[in-house]
Scaffold this motif. Structure first.
Motif, PDB file in Angstrom:
ATOM      1  N   GLY A   1       0.815  -1.205   0.000  1.00 57.92           N
ATOM      2  CA  GLY A   1       0.000   0.000   0.000  1.00 57.92           C
ATOM      3  C   GLY A   1       0.852   1.260   0.000  1.00 57.92           C
ATOM      4  N   LEU A   2       0.180   2.385   0.140  1.00 57.11           N
ATOM      5  CA  LEU A   2       0.825   3.688   0.012  1.00 57.11           C
ATOM      6  C   LEU A   2       0.361   4.612   1.128  1.00 57.11           C
ATOM      7  CD1 LEU A   2       2.654   5.426  -1.937  1.00 57.11           C
ATOM      8  CD2 LEU A   2       0.517   6.213  -2.987  1.00 57.11           C
ATOM      9  N   ARG A   3       1.282   5.444   1.623  1.00 55.38           N
ATOM     10  CA  ARG A   3       0.936   6.482   2.586  1.00 55.38           C
ATOM     11  C   ARG A   3       1.194   7.836   1.943  1.00 55.38           C
ATOM     12  NH1 ARG A   3       4.072   5.302   6.486  1.00 55.38           N
ATOM     13  NH2 ARG A   3       5.706   6.874   6.253  1.00 55.38           N
ATOM     14  N   VAL A   4       0.162   8.652   1.864  1.00 58.59           N
ATOM     15  CA  VAL A   4       0.234   9.986   1.273  1.00 58.59           C
ATOM     16  C   VAL A   4       0.082  11.008   2.387  1.00 58.59           C
ATOM     17  CG1 VAL A   4      -0.748  11.581  -0.406  1.00 58.59           C
ATOM     18  CG2 VAL A   4      -0.766   9.122  -0.871  1.00 58.59           C
ATOM     19  N   THR A   5       1.072  11.879   2.529  1.00 57.36           N
ATOM     20  CA  THR A   5       1.040  12.921   3.568  1.00 57.36           C
ATOM     21  C   THR A   5       1.093  14.275   2.898  1.00 57.36           C
ATOM     22  OG1 THR A   5       2.205  11.461   5.119  1.00 57.36           O
ATOM     23  CG2 THR A   5       2.125  13.813   5.656  1.00 57.36           C
ATOM     24  N   ILE A   6       0.056  15.072   3.124  1.00 58.81           N
ATOM     25  CA  ILE A   6      -0.031  16.427   2.576  1.00 58.81           C
ATOM     26  C   ILE A   6       0.066  17.397   3.748  1.00 58.81           C
ATOM     27  CG2 ILE A   6      -1.469  18.064   1.312  1.00 58.81           C
ATOM     28  CD1 ILE A   6      -2.838  15.519   0.096  1.00 58.81           C
ATOM     29  N   THR A   7       1.108  18.195   3.761  1.00 62.62           N
ATOM     30  CA  THR A   7       1.350  19.145   4.846  1.00 62.62           C
ATOM     31  C   THR A   7       1.166  20.554   4.325  1.00 62.62           C
ATOM     32  OG1 THR A   7       2.956  17.621   5.837  1.00 62.62           O
ATOM     33  CG2 THR A   7       2.980  19.898   6.612  1.00 62.62           C
ATOM     34  N   LEU A   8       0.319  21.321   5.029  1.00 63.31           N
ATOM     35  CA  LEU A   8       0.000  22.693   4.627  1.00 63.31           C
ATOM     36  C   LEU A   8       0.168  23.626   5.815  1.00 63.31           C
ATOM     37  CD1 LEU A   8      -3.268  21.975   2.614  1.00 63.31           C
ATOM     38  CD2 LEU A   8      -1.036  22.536   1.645  1.00 63.31           C
ATOM     39  N   PRO A   9       0.467  24.911   5.572  1.00 69.60           N
ATOM     40  CA  PRO A   9       0.543  25.876   6.679  1.00 69.60           C
ATOM     41  C   PRO A   9      -0.821  26.036   7.348  1.00 69.60           C
ATOM     42  CG  PRO A   9       1.583  26.750   4.680  1.00 69.60           C
ATOM     43  CD  PRO A   9       0.849  25.511   4.269  1.00 69.60           C
TER      44      PRO A   9
END
Length: 386
Positions: A359-367
């Motif tokens: 599987g895959l882990r997607v991490t989206i980091t925003l201010p």
């Protein structure tokens, strides 16, 4: 400075040799005669005494010259180092300014220029050349974005015409052959796929051009919930289990409503499409950093084991990891590349990691926006504070 130091040292050595050479004088005196031995002996003693005094004076003078020369050399070395540092700083200052400006300019700020002033020397010529290069790059990027946007818009017209032709063919009176109905359904599915591809290209071009006209304060967790709710049928059809963790109430970000909603939709679509039947999806929102200056949306999913060395390529347009990542082969290969472009346009980061057990882990980091802003109730459909 090194050449000056070497020449000064050589000069000092020559002065020392010249000064010591004069002390090597003859210690003998001519015999004045034998008629007056006492007087001659006294005169010779006096001469020897004077020569000894002269030699001592000469040696003292030589030492003084050598010491003075060494002191002068040391002073000149210090002065040379200071002057060299000052002159080098003045000469290299424009280069440092150019380096800092060049690092600051990115694909989103190609309109900036170095604009180095001063006389027309080599540094000024280099800065002007870089400015000309930035101008050509800016024109090339603008032309590329404009072409993609115009091409996508222009291709919508024939797609609409083809759909209308299919509808007319199926709406004719009388029985329609089954083969025609099957072919029409297949054609409509392909047209829908092309339409989705064009829409993705439009979003990608718009994001790269920095056109954010609908910015607002958004609840990151609510966007993910909306994406999951809108795909409940697809999740149920594949028998997937959803794990949610949206306890962080401070996960508010500022950005485009349309584009950030597209980010949540794409990552959830990716987790569904490339999952195993009966697998699971995990959605979490959490604060990042000691001062919680950023928030992250983390979407994990089960699936086949992926090669981490190739996972990073998924953020590039039209990149796939083989047939196992395309399912039925209907994916456009733009989903995660759009996520990467939108995230970068909002000054965030995208991290893709292959899970060890598949599987895959997607991490989206925003201010994160200021948590002290008025906490208005978000719209349950959009997650927008109004």
């Amino acid at each position: 400075m090194t050449l000056f130091l070497l020449s000064g040292t050589a000069l000092l050595a020559i002065a020392a040799v010249a000064a010591s050479g004069g002390s090597r004088s003859s210690q003998t005196a001519p015999d004045g005669g034998t008629g007056q031995p006492a007087t001659a002996a006294q005169a010779q003693g006096r001469i020897d005494e004077l020569e000894q005094q002269l030699t001592q004076a000469h040696d003292t003078q030589s030492r003084q010259i050598v010491i003075g020369s060494a002191i002068a050399l040391g002073v000149m070395v210090v002065i040379s180092v200071g002057l060299g540092w000052f002159v080098a700083g003045r000469v290299l200052r424009p280069l440092r300014v150019m380096t800092a400006a060049t690092r600051r300019i990115t694909a989103d700020s190609l309109h900036e220029r170095l604009a180095i002033g001063g006389p027309g020397d080599e540094v000024k010529d280099l800065a002007d050349t870089i400015d000309d290069l930035l101008g050509r790059l800016e024109g090339s990027f603008d032309a590329q974005r404009l072409f993609v946007a115009n091409a996508s818009h222009e291709l919508r017209t024939p797609l609409t015409t083809m759909r209308a032709s299919l509808d007319v063919a199926l709406a004719k009176p009388g029985p329609v052959p089954e083969t025609t109905v099957t072919l029409a359904a297949r054609m409509r599915a392909e047209l829908d796929q092309v339409d989705r591809l064009l829409e993705s290209l439009l979003v990608l071009a718009r994001t790269q051009h920095g056109e954010f006209t609908d910015s607002a304060r958004l609840a990151l967790g609510q966007l993910a919930l909306t994406a999951l709710t809108g795909r409940a049928k697809d999740i149920a059809a594949k028998g997937l289990t959803v794990r949610e963790n949206r306890s962080d109430g401070s996960a508010w970000v500022w950005g485009s409503q349309t584009l950030l909603r597209r980010v949540a939709d794409n990552v959830v679509d990716n987790a569904i499409a490339h999952n195993d039947p009966g697998g699971w999806i995990s959605v979490a929102v959490r604060a990042e950093g000691d001062d919680a200056g950023a928030v992250s949306l983390v979407v994990e999913s089960s699936g086949p084991v992926l090669d981490q060395r190739r996972v990073a390529d998924l953020a590039q347009p039209f990149r796939r990891l083989g047939a196992d990542r395309t399912g039925t082969g209907r994916g456009s290969g733009l989903g995660l590349s759009i996520v990467a472009a939108i995230t970068q346009g909002h000054h965030g980061t995208l991290d893709l990691r292959a899970r060890p057990d598949g599987g895959l882990r997607v991490t989206i980091t925003l201010p994160r926006t200021d948590g002290r802003a008025p906490a208005e109730a978000p719209d349950t459909e959009t997650g927008v504070a109004r």
